[in-house]
Motif scaffolding. Structure first.
Motif, PDB file in Angstrom:
ATOM      1  N   ARG A 229       0.849  -1.188   0.000  1.00  0.00           N
ATOM      2  CA  ARG A 229       0.000   0.000   0.000  1.00  0.00           C
ATOM      3  C   ARG A 229       0.887   1.241   0.000  1.00  0.00           C
ATOM      4  O   ARG A 229       1.808   1.351   0.809  1.00  0.00           O
ATOM      5  N   VAL A 230       0.581   2.080  -0.928  1.00  0.00           N
ATOM      6  CA  VAL A 230       1.357   3.305  -1.049  1.00  0.00           C
ATOM      7  C   VAL A 230       0.583   4.419  -0.355  1.00  0.00           C
ATOM      8  O   VAL A 230      -0.581   4.674  -0.667  1.00  0.00           O
ATOM      9  N   LYS A 231       1.227   5.022   0.574  1.00  0.00           N
ATOM     10  CA  LYS A 231       0.580   6.145   1.269  1.00  0.00           C
ATOM     11  C   LYS A 231       0.760   7.398   0.423  1.00  0.00           C
ATOM     12  O   LYS A 231       1.844   7.684  -0.053  1.00  0.00           O
ATOM     13  N   GLU A 232      -0.363   8.062   0.252  1.00  0.00           N
ATOM     14  CA  GLU A 232      -0.295   9.306  -0.503  1.00  0.00           C
ATOM     15  C   GLU A 232       0.202  10.404   0.421  1.00  0.00           C
ATOM     16  O   GLU A 232      -0.339  10.611   1.503  1.00  0.00           O
ATOM     17  N   VAL A 233       1.216  11.030  -0.044  1.00  0.00           N
ATOM     18  CA  VAL A 233       1.786  12.113   0.752  1.00  0.00           C
ATOM     19  C   VAL A 233       1.139  13.424   0.300  1.00  0.00           C
ATOM     20  O   VAL A 233       1.194  13.777  -0.880  1.00  0.00           O
ATOM     21  N   LYS A 234       0.516  14.043   1.229  1.00  0.00           N
ATOM     22  CA  LYS A 234      -0.121  15.324   0.892  1.00  0.00           C
ATOM     23  C   LYS A 234       0.915  16.426   1.047  1.00  0.00           C
ATOM     24  O   LYS A 234       1.579  16.521   2.072  1.00  0.00           O
ATOM     25  N   GLU A 235       1.012  17.156  -0.020  1.00  0.00           N
ATOM     26  CA  GLU A 235       1.951  18.262   0.040  1.00  0.00           C
ATOM     27  C   GLU A 235       1.263  19.467   0.685  1.00  0.00           C
ATOM     28  O   GLU A 235       0.112  19.765   0.414  1.00  0.00           O
ATOM     29  N   GLU A 236       2.003  20.079   1.506  1.00  0.00           N
ATOM     30  CA  GLU A 236       1.458  21.317   2.090  1.00  0.00           C
ATOM     31  C   GLU A 236       1.681  22.429   1.081  1.00  0.00           C
ATOM     32  O   GLU A 236       2.774  22.620   0.581  1.00  0.00           O
ATOM     33  N   ARG A 237       0.614  23.103   0.807  1.00  0.00           N
ATOM     34  CA  ARG A 237       0.689  24.167  -0.198  1.00  0.00           C
ATOM     35  C   ARG A 237       1.068  25.482   0.490  1.00  0.00           C
ATOM     36  O   ARG A 237       0.509  25.858   1.498  1.00  0.00           O
ATOM     37  N   ASP A 238       2.031  26.037  -0.135  1.00  0.00           N
ATOM     38  CA  ASP A 238       2.460  27.345   0.365  1.00  0.00           C
ATOM     39  C   ASP A 238       1.793  28.398  -0.524  1.00  0.00           C
ATOM     40  O   ASP A 238       2.036  28.445  -1.720  1.00  0.00           O
ATOM     41  N   PRO A 239       0.943  29.217   0.043  1.00  0.00           N
ATOM     42  CA  PRO A 239       0.217  30.198  -0.781  1.00  0.00           C
ATOM     43  C   PRO A 239       1.178  31.186  -1.477  1.00  0.00           C
ATOM     44  O   PRO A 239       0.914  31.624  -2.600  1.00  0.00           O
ATOM     45  N   ASP A 240       2.285  31.517  -0.843  1.00  0.00           N
ATOM     46  CA  ASP A 240       3.224  32.456  -1.464  1.00  0.00           C
ATOM     47  C   ASP A 240       3.863  31.819  -2.699  1.00  0.00           C
ATOM     48  O   ASP A 240       4.067  32.494  -3.709  1.00  0.00           O
ATOM     49  N   ALA A 241       4.186  30.509  -2.606  1.00  0.00           N
ATOM     50  CA  ALA A 241       4.792  29.834  -3.747  1.00  0.00           C
ATOM     51  C   ALA A 241       3.814  29.739  -4.888  1.00  0.00           C
ATOM     52  O   ALA A 241       4.179  29.884  -6.060  1.00  0.00           O
ATOM     53  N   ASP A 242       2.510  29.525  -4.592  1.00  0.00           N
ATOM     54  CA  ASP A 242       1.489  29.454  -5.637  1.00  0.00           C
ATOM     55  C   ASP A 242       1.367  30.807  -6.337  1.00  0.00           C
ATOM     56  O   ASP A 242       1.248  30.874  -7.560  1.00  0.00           O
ATOM     57  N   ASP A 243       1.388  31.842  -5.568  1.00  0.00           N
ATOM     58  CA  ASP A 243       1.276  33.183  -6.153  1.00  0.00           C
ATOM     59  C   ASP A 243       2.472  33.459  -7.060  1.00  0.00           C
ATOM     60  O   ASP A 243       2.329  34.038  -8.138  1.00  0.00           O
ATOM     61  N   LEU A 244       3.639  33.067  -6.599  1.00  0.00           N
ATOM     62  CA  LEU A 244       4.855  33.308  -7.386  1.00  0.00           C
ATOM     63  C   LEU A 244       4.801  32.538  -8.694  1.00  0.00           C
ATOM     64  O   LEU A 244       5.155  33.039  -9.740  1.00  0.00           O
ATOM     65  N   ARG A 245       4.315  31.279  -8.700  1.00  0.00           N
ATOM     66  CA  ARG A 245       4.195  30.483  -9.913  1.00  0.00           C
ATOM     67  C   ARG A 245       3.216  31.120 -10.887  1.00  0.00           C
ATOM     68  O   ARG A 245       3.452  31.111 -12.072  1.00  0.00           O
TER      69      ARG A 245
END
Length: 160
Positions: free
Chosen positions: A139-155
């Motif tokens: 079983r592969v555990k899905e790793v949830k990435e923590e989203r950084d709102p500043d990084a999303d804005d920069l992208r």
């Protein structure tokens, strides 16, 4: 302590009629072998000679030959022995190779017979094999990435 059983003919005791015949047969066989060796030593065949007389003549011939060998130079005797040993080893090697060749030919003929034989098809119910064990899936555990709102804005800003 038990003593091993000794046949009556050898023990010197009273022997039955079978033991006497067996002893006679052994003596005749021994006499025939002595006569064969006697003739191979190039003596003339003489039916009036007993086995003991043949053996004594062979012993005398052996002593004569040993006296001749003792009179020869030692290096010549050693060389002759080496030559004879070499010839004996070569003969044994040839015999061994011939036996191997015969064995190989027999294997080939048996293989050809098997290949020419009719095919044996199995009859009856087919064999059922054991069920394979259940596979366990990792079983592969899905790793949830923590989203950084500043990084999303920069992208979003840098995206063309």
């Amino acid at each position: 302590l038990r003593q091993p059983a000794v046949p009556a003919a050898r023990a010197g005791g009273a022997a039955g009629p079978d033991a006497g015949r067996e002893t006679e047969a052994q003596l005749e066989e021994l006499q025939a072998k002595v006569a064969a060796v006697y003739l191979s030593l190039s003596f003339e065949q003489d039916s009036s000679l007993s086995t003991l007389m043949m053996l004594s003549k062979m012993e005398a011939r052996l002593e004569e030959c040993l006296a001749l060998v003792a009179a020869m130079p030692p290096d010549e005797v050693e060389r002759a022995e080496k030559d004879r040993d070499r010839a004996r080893r070569a003969r044994l090697r040839d015999d061994k190779l011939a036996a191997q060749r015969r064995a190989q030919e027999e294997r080939v003929t048996r293989s050809l017979e098997r290949s020419k034989a009719p095919v044996h098809k199995p009859t009856g119910k087919p064999l059922m094999f054991r069920a394979p064990p259940a596979q366990t899936r990792a079983r592969v555990k899905e790793v949830k990435e923590e989203r950084d709102p500043d990084a999303d804005d920069l992208r979003e800003f840098l995206a063309p």
